[in-house]
Design a protein around this motif. Structure first.
Motif, PDB file in Angstrom:
ATOM      1  N   GLU A  52     -85.985  53.578 -73.840  1.00 29.59           N
ATOM      2  CA  GLU A  52     -84.662  53.945 -73.336  1.00 29.59           C
ATOM      3  C   GLU A  52     -84.185  52.948 -72.275  1.00 29.59           C
ATOM      4  O   GLU A  52     -83.008  52.583 -72.233  1.00 29.59           O
ATOM      5  CB  GLU A  52     -84.679  55.366 -72.777  1.00 29.59           C
ATOM      6  N   LEU A  53     -85.098  52.505 -71.405  1.00 25.91           N
ATOM      7  CA  LEU A  53     -84.754  51.477 -70.434  1.00 25.91           C
ATOM      8  C   LEU A  53     -84.344  50.198 -71.148  1.00 25.91           C
ATOM      9  O   LEU A  53     -83.317  49.589 -70.812  1.00 25.91           O
ATOM     10  CB  LEU A  53     -85.947  51.202 -69.512  1.00 25.91           C
TER      11      LEU A  53
ATOM     12  N   GLU B 171     -83.894  46.733 -62.807  1.00 29.97           N
ATOM     13  CA  GLU B 171     -84.101  47.399 -64.094  1.00 29.97           C
ATOM     14  C   GLU B 171     -84.215  46.381 -65.220  1.00 29.97           C
ATOM     15  O   GLU B 171     -85.043  46.520 -66.128  1.00 29.97           O
ATOM     16  CB  GLU B 171     -82.950  48.364 -64.377  1.00 29.97           C
TER      17      GLU B 171
ATOM     18  N   SER C   8     -87.628  45.272 -68.027  1.00 27.51           N
ATOM     19  CA  SER C   8     -87.670  45.212 -69.488  1.00 27.51           C
ATOM     20  C   SER C   8     -88.340  43.943 -69.986  1.00 27.51           C
ATOM     21  O   SER C   8     -88.502  43.763 -71.193  1.00 27.51           O
ATOM     22  CB  SER C   8     -86.244  45.291 -70.062  1.00 27.51           C
TER      23      SER C   8
ATOM     24  N   GLU D  44     -92.785  50.296 -74.281  1.00 29.11           N
ATOM     25  CA  GLU D  44     -93.333  51.220 -73.288  1.00 29.11           C
ATOM     26  C   GLU D  44     -92.237  52.093 -72.666  1.00 29.11           C
ATOM     27  O   GLU D  44     -92.512  53.211 -72.225  1.00 29.11           O
ATOM     28  CB  GLU D  44     -94.076  50.443 -72.209  1.00 29.11           C
ATOM     29  N   ASP D  45     -91.021  51.578 -72.593  1.00 30.29           N
ATOM     30  CA  ASP D  45     -89.882  52.369 -72.113  1.00 30.29           C
ATOM     31  C   ASP D  45     -88.673  51.963 -72.940  1.00 30.29           C
ATOM     32  O   ASP D  45     -87.858  51.142 -72.536  1.00 30.29           O
ATOM     33  CB  ASP D  45     -89.638  52.118 -70.618  1.00 30.29           C
TER      34      ASP D  45
ATOM     35  N   ARG E 190     -93.665  43.655 -66.828  1.00 26.69           N
ATOM     36  CA  ARG E 190     -94.343  44.896 -67.193  1.00 26.69           C
ATOM     37  C   ARG E 190     -95.858  44.734 -67.157  1.00 26.69           C
ATOM     38  O   ARG E 190     -96.592  45.689 -66.910  1.00 26.69           O
ATOM     39  CB  ARG E 190     -93.902  45.363 -68.580  1.00 26.69           C
TER      40      ARG E 190
END
Length: 259
Positions: free
Chosen positions: A15-16, A206, A210, A12-13, A215
């Protein structure tokens, strides 16, 4: 939520995920290299964005990676254009006929179907080849009082039961993947690598973002949880230290077929 649903959250993210997920100790791959030789043909299952792939690329290993998430696979291809990246669900992927020297899954093996994962991996190996499962555990050490206190945040904002005290690294079972019980390997060995990582408040939140379970929370619950956790870290001086155990379990296939 089901295993099938939760394992879809990591892309879903992407880059994170790439930015915050930790890599693995160099010593782990030094030990693995001694088991498989200097130039193995590798199939990596669930590489994410390359947290384990990087060390193998640096050693010049021939890597094919099978990744469930198209978004994570895109980042992996961008970082390591020389490797082959296949987007597929390993549980249902049509297994290739080629024989690999090493099949590796790093912090992803537990997302595979437990009824078939060991046999499917073993079936990809040449005689004498190795299945390597790397698991990651949060163990006792580091900011221990914080990890005790933070359970009040999880009790308020999630439906998870109260967590047990963190396990000492020496008490983690040696073969959680069940390689030895499968009867498919000539030998199975386990080694552990313990290390600490220190995070700022923002960095730790952060990292939590992940994780699949975080999430999957509603936005309201996740915001409340993060506010609670962030306040605890700020009150403790603005940083938190987490102790990791990376466990390497290596199963060596027989050089001759089992009778």
């Amino acid at each position: 939520m089901s295993r099938q649903t939760l394992r879809q959250t990591f892309g879903e993210d992407a880059e994170l995920y790439d930015r915050v997920r930790p890599a693995y100790p160099r010593e782990l791959f030094d030990d693995l290299a001694r088991a498989v030789g200097p130039h193995p043909r590798v199939l990596e299952i669930g590489p994410g964005t390359g947290q384990a792939t990087a060390a193998m690329v640096a050693r010049g290993w021939n890597i094919t990676a099978v990744e469930l998430s198209p978004a994570l696979a895109d980042v992996l291809r961008r970082k390591y254009p020389a490797i082959e990246v296949i987007v597929a669900d390993f549980d249902t992927w049509e297994l290739p006929t080629g024989e690999y020297d090493l099949v590796l899954s790093a912090t992803a093996f537990h997302w595979l179907d437990p009824a078939t994962r060991v046999a499917r991996c073993a079936g990809l190996l040449r005689p004498g080849g190795a299945l390597a499962v790397v698991s990651t555990h949060h163990v006792a050490g580091g900011s221990e009082q914080f990890f005790t206190d933070v359970q009040t945040c999880y009790a308020e904002f999630t439906d998870d039961p109260a967590a047990e005290p963190l396990t000492a690294a020496d008490d983690v079972p040696e073969d959680p993947a069940g390689l030895a019980d499968s009867g498919l390997f000539e030998s199975v060995e386990s080694r552990g690598y313990v290390w600490d990582a220190t995070y700022t408040t923002a960095g730790y939140l952060e990292l939590l973002s992940s994780y699949s379970g975080h999430r999957a929370l509603t936005t309201e619950r996740r915001d409340g949880l993060y506010d609670c956790i962030g306040a605890l870290i700020d009150a403790a001086g603005g940083s938190v230290t987490k102790r990791y155990l990376n466990q390497l379990i290596v199963g060596i296939c027989p050089h001759q077929p089992l009778a």
